[in-house]
Design a protein around this motif. Structure first.
Motif, PDB file in Angstrom:
ATOM      1  N   LEU A  35       0.832  -1.208   0.000  1.00  0.00           N
ATOM      2  CA  LEU A  35       0.000   0.000   0.000  1.00  0.00           C
ATOM      3  C   LEU A  35       0.867   1.259   0.000  1.00  0.00           C
ATOM      4  CD1 LEU A  35      -2.841  -1.019   2.489  1.00  0.00           C
ATOM      5  CD2 LEU A  35      -3.048  -0.656   0.025  1.00  0.00           C
ATOM      6  N   GLU A  36       1.892   1.271   0.828  1.00  0.00           N
ATOM      7  CA  GLU A  36       2.790   2.436   0.897  1.00  0.00           C
ATOM      8  C   GLU A  36       3.472   2.674  -0.453  1.00  0.00           C
ATOM      9  OE1 GLU A  36       3.145   4.659   3.242  1.00  0.00           O
ATOM     10  OE2 GLU A  36       2.322   3.685   5.021  1.00  0.00           O
ATOM     11  N   TRP A  39       1.081   4.295  -3.007  1.00  0.00           N
ATOM     12  CA  TRP A  39       0.407   5.544  -2.656  1.00  0.00           C
ATOM     13  C   TRP A  39       0.838   6.627  -3.636  1.00  0.00           C
ATOM     14  CZ3 TRP A  39      -3.655   7.023  -0.192  1.00  0.00           C
ATOM     15  CH2 TRP A  39      -3.830   8.352   0.187  1.00  0.00           C
ATOM     16  N   HIS A  43      -4.299   9.058  -3.374  1.00  0.00           N
ATOM     17  CA  HIS A  43      -4.980   7.774  -3.539  1.00  0.00           C
ATOM     18  C   HIS A  43      -3.934   6.688  -3.822  1.00  0.00           C
ATOM     19  CE1 HIS A  43      -4.517   9.195  -7.673  1.00  0.00           C
ATOM     20  NE2 HIS A  43      -4.465   7.912  -8.005  1.00  0.00           N
ATOM     21  N   THR A  44      -4.389   5.462  -3.889  1.00  0.00           N
ATOM     22  CA  THR A  44      -3.509   4.329  -4.129  1.00  0.00           C
ATOM     23  C   THR A  44      -3.772   3.783  -5.528  1.00  0.00           C
ATOM     24  OG1 THR A  44      -3.785   3.788  -1.793  1.00  0.00           O
ATOM     25  CG2 THR A  44      -2.730   2.129  -3.161  1.00  0.00           C
ATOM     26  N   GLN A  54      -6.508   5.627 -10.688  1.00  0.00           N
ATOM     27  CA  GLN A  54      -7.341   5.203  -9.562  1.00  0.00           C
ATOM     28  C   GLN A  54      -8.560   4.461 -10.100  1.00  0.00           C
ATOM     29  OE1 GLN A  54      -9.041   8.341  -7.146  1.00  0.00           O
ATOM     30  NE2 GLN A  54      -9.268   6.969  -5.404  1.00  0.00           N
ATOM     31  N   SER A  59     -10.205   0.967  -5.093  1.00  0.00           N
ATOM     32  CA  SER A  59     -10.173   1.959  -4.020  1.00  0.00           C
ATOM     33  C   SER A  59     -11.068   1.581  -2.852  1.00  0.00           C
ATOM     34  CB  SER A  59     -10.580   3.336  -4.550  1.00  0.00           C
ATOM     35  OG  SER A  59      -9.537   3.880  -5.304  1.00  0.00           O
ATOM     36  N   TRP A  66      -6.387   0.542   4.375  1.00  0.00           N
ATOM     37  CA  TRP A  66      -5.878   1.758   4.999  1.00  0.00           C
ATOM     38  C   TRP A  66      -6.555   2.016   6.334  1.00  0.00           C
ATOM     39  CZ3 TRP A  66      -1.391   3.057   3.966  1.00  0.00           C
ATOM     40  CH2 TRP A  66      -0.889   3.249   2.687  1.00  0.00           C
ATOM     41  N   ARG A  73      -5.589   8.035   5.466  1.00  0.00           N
ATOM     42  CA  ARG A  73      -5.493   7.713   4.037  1.00  0.00           C
ATOM     43  C   ARG A  73      -6.791   7.100   3.518  1.00  0.00           C
ATOM     44  NH1 ARG A  73       0.668   6.072   2.385  1.00  0.00           N
ATOM     45  NH2 ARG A  73       1.501   8.134   2.797  1.00  0.00           N
ATOM     46  N   GLU A  77      -8.346   8.483   0.186  1.00  0.00           N
ATOM     47  CA  GLU A  77      -8.661   7.545  -0.904  1.00  0.00           C
ATOM     48  C   GLU A  77     -10.080   7.762  -1.416  1.00  0.00           C
ATOM     49  OE1 GLU A  77      -7.563   4.620  -3.462  1.00  0.00           O
ATOM     50  OE2 GLU A  77      -6.299   4.840  -1.703  1.00  0.00           O
TER      51      GLU A  77
END
Length: 108
Positions: A35-36, A39, A43-44, A54, A59, A66, A73, A77
């Motif tokens: 996830l990090e 990022w 958003h991820t 995205q 999401s 998250w 986050r 997101e």
């Protein structure tokens, strides 16, 4: 119509399952690192190379992750997703990042 004759089918015996608690710290660390690494400011992204935009479906599930790791986050997101909401109320499947080239990624 099919009739069953005789006794009901007996279940197949299965090996005993270890019910002891398991250490999931390695899995949690991998999920956090993923996830990090994905990022992207607000958003991820599911994948920086294959899916650099995205995606609403992703999401929604990413926000759950998250929520356990960095709740702020989660809100970012979902806010990022809903900022792209159309005037008629629909949320798009993809929120395109204008900084990313629209060309096809190179094949490996």
């Amino acid at each position: 119509m099919v009739e069953h004759v005789g006794s009901p089918v007996e279940p197949v015996p299965t090996p005993a399952v270890d019910r002891a608690p398991r250490d999931h710290s390695g899995l949690v660390a991998l999920a956090r690192a993923t996830l990090e690494a994905n990022w992207a400011q607000a958003h991820t992204v599911p994948s920086r190379t294959l899916y650099p935009h995205q995606w609403s479906w992703d999401s929604a599930f990413i926000a759950i992750g998250w929520a356990h790791l960095r709740p702020e986050r989660t809100w970012s997101e979902l806010t990022s997703l809903f900022e792209a909401q159309w005037r008629d109320g629909r949320v798009p499947h993809i929120v395109f990042n204008p900084a990313v080239s629209t060309g096809t990624p190179p094949r490996r």
